[in-house]
Design an enzyme around this catalytic site. Structure first.
Site: not given
Ligand code: ZN
Ligand code: ADP
Ligand code: MG
Length: 511
Positions: A331, A405
């Site tokens: 993160e 992602d």
């Molecule tokens: Zn991620």
């Protein structure tokens, strides 16, 4: 009562006769069965108006209680003025409106608009949903439509009102193009609606106005959209930033807010939220206050509520300490790239598992955006890739945590190619060979991968410390993160054109 008794006696007698073999039982039973079936069917038909059986809903929603939607509200009010200034309309010989179609995504306030329209024009308000008219039995839906119009008129007369508004939600269910269904029922119901609307008097009191709502206007039968039917379409779109602020202001009325609450900030962070989602957000924030036994709703509670509406409820998953560390590093990668490329866009970083995510970085959009330049799309690809690349930088390997992602990154790359923003230039989406698209997407992704790796490199040594800090705190606000980042940048004397503006540090509260 007597009927039932006679039937009972009749059946008993028949059974008795059957028993003593005076008559053949089977044909008789068959006949009785048929009779019962017919009777049930007739009963259903005669109770057909179930759709609008309830009394007209009493409410007093006004346009002032609808946030944003200024354009839609104005257009609707204009359209409604014919009900309010009938004489003027008549003297000009204007054909009054019979139907208004509200279109837009769910939860944007279409139902509210229809109710406000009734208040505004002092009309009786009746509502039904398209699905209520769709029945298995042919003719029932049409009967319900007839009944609804009749009921609207009689109720208006009874309440000595000059007009009635009939609201039909989800009109696409009954108003889809005719002939598309295998079932005749749909067509009959739609025909009945068209007949009713054509027969509606535009001079006699009480006037009836039909307001319908749908989020699929493209599905509707074109006959519905002809002049004299739904000839006014009003778009009720997702609210923009000002609209969201307005809706929030309406929704927080009567709720005790702490001093640190900044509604403007929340409005900025909630790009893409509908009115219904904002309502739910405010409600969730208040529930959090209740759970924590507080008497006021704070900015942090709003922040958690946004997370909840976006990502789902916190899950009970308990990652191992190593996993937590890795999630924090991941993160942090997203956050660093987001902030380096677009200063002040990190709202907060958290590693509390929610919905399907083990952790996430929430970005604040600088402004509502409807168009994107290639640079912006590339930046967002970098942000998406940065999670797994931070893991790689720190651990020397990647993990399975970056699947979403990658989906996001390749989606963005695909958009770039299809919009003619890649090196192959303008393309026709329909005639673009899949293999070419694939090659270009790969090219974009690998180029941005290298770029992200380069941008992250200077942070290699500093990631571990701050990741540990995230693990300890679970959630880190944007302001604190920016302070750390600025420190690191200063230390390494990174003088990037996009380096953070020092003066603006720490000016944010809460989020
Ligand atoms: Zn991620
Ligand atoms: P739709 O009919 O477009 O699906 P609704 O009118 O049923 O949306 O909205 C559902 C709820 O969401 C409303 O009861 C209200 O609490 C909230 N809401 C939606 N849009 C707005 C708005 N523009 N202003 C204030 N509240 C809204
Ligand atoms: Mg609705």
């Amino acid at each position: 009562m007597i009927k039932e008794l006679l039937i009972g006696v009749g059946i008993a007698f028949a059974l008795f006769l059957g028993y003593i073999h005076v008559i053949q039982l089977m044909p008789l039973l068959f006949l009785v069965g048929m009779g019962v079936a017919l009777w049930v069917l007739l009963q259903r038909r005669s109770t057909a108006p179930a759709a609008t059986k309830e009394a007209p809903v009493k409410h007093n929603i006004t346009f002032a209680e609808i946030g944003g939607q200024e354009h839609a509200k104005r257009e609707l009010q204009e359209a409604l003025d014919f009900l309010r200034h009938r004489e003027k309309i008549k003297s000009l010989g204007i054909r009054p409106l019979k139907g208004i179609l509200l279109t837009g995504p769910p939860g944007t306030g279409k139902t509210l608009m229809a109710k406000a329209a009734a208040t505004y024009t002092d009309s009786v308000f009746m509502s039904a949903s398209g699905s209520e008219f769709v029945e298995m039995y042919v003719g029932v839906g049409a009967q319900r439509i007839r009944d609804m119009f009749r009921r609207a008129r009689t109720t208006a007369k009874k309440e000595s009102k000059d007009s009635a508004i009939i609201f039909i939600d989800e009109i696409d269910v009954l108003g889809a193009r005719r002939g598309q269904h295998s079932h005749q029922e749909y067509d009959q119901t739609l025909n009945q609606l068209l007949t009713e609307m054509d027969g509606m008097s535009t001079t006699q009191s009480p006037l009836v106005l039909v307001v319908a709502a749908t989020n699929r206007p493209d599905m509707l039968d074109t006959a519905l959209l002809r002049p004299g039917r739904f000839d006014r379409q009003i778009k009720v779109d997702l609210p923009d930033k000002e609209g969201r602020l307005h809706i929030l202001q309406i929704q927080v009325k009567g709720k005790p807010l702490a001093k640190d609450v900044n509604l403007e900030h929340i409005a900025r962070e909630t790009f893409g939220f509908s009115g219904a989602q904002l309502e739910s957000l405010v409600n969730e924030a208040a529930i959090i206050a209740l759970r924590q036994e507080k008497t006021e709703v704070t900015q942090e509670m709003f922040r958690d509520a946004v997370d909840k509406v976006l990502m789902g409820e916190k899950t009970g998953r308990k990652p191992t300490p190593e996993e937590l560390q890795r999630v924090a590093v991941h993160e942090l990668g997203h956050a660093i790239i987001s902030e380096v490329m677009r200063p002040k866009t990190v709202s907060h970083i958290t590693i509390a598992p929610r919905g399907n995510a083990l952790g996430f970085v929430r970005q604040i959009p600088e402004d509502d955006r409807y168009l994107h330049t290639p640079e912006q799309l590339e930046e967002q690809i970098n942000v998406a890739l940065a999670g797994c690349l931070a893991e790689e930088l720190h651990y020397g390997n990647r993990s399975t945590g970056a699947q979403n992602d990658f989906v996001q990154a390749s989606g963005l790359a695909r958009t770039m190619v299809k919009c003619g923003l890649s090196r192959i230039g303008i393309v026709d989406e329909e005639h673009l060979p899949e293999s070419v698209l694939d090659t270009e997407v790969r090219h974009i992704l690998s180029k941005q991968e290298t770029n992200t790796q380069e941008t992250l490199k200077p942070f290699k040594k500093d990631i571990a410390d701050f990741a540990q800090h995230i693990v300890d705190e679970e959630s880190i606000g944007g302001a604190e993160f920016r302070q750390w980042l600025q420190g690191v940048l200063n230390q390494h004397q990174i003088a990037s054109a996009k380096a953070l503006p020092l003066g603006e540090l720490g000016t944010e509260v809460g989020l």
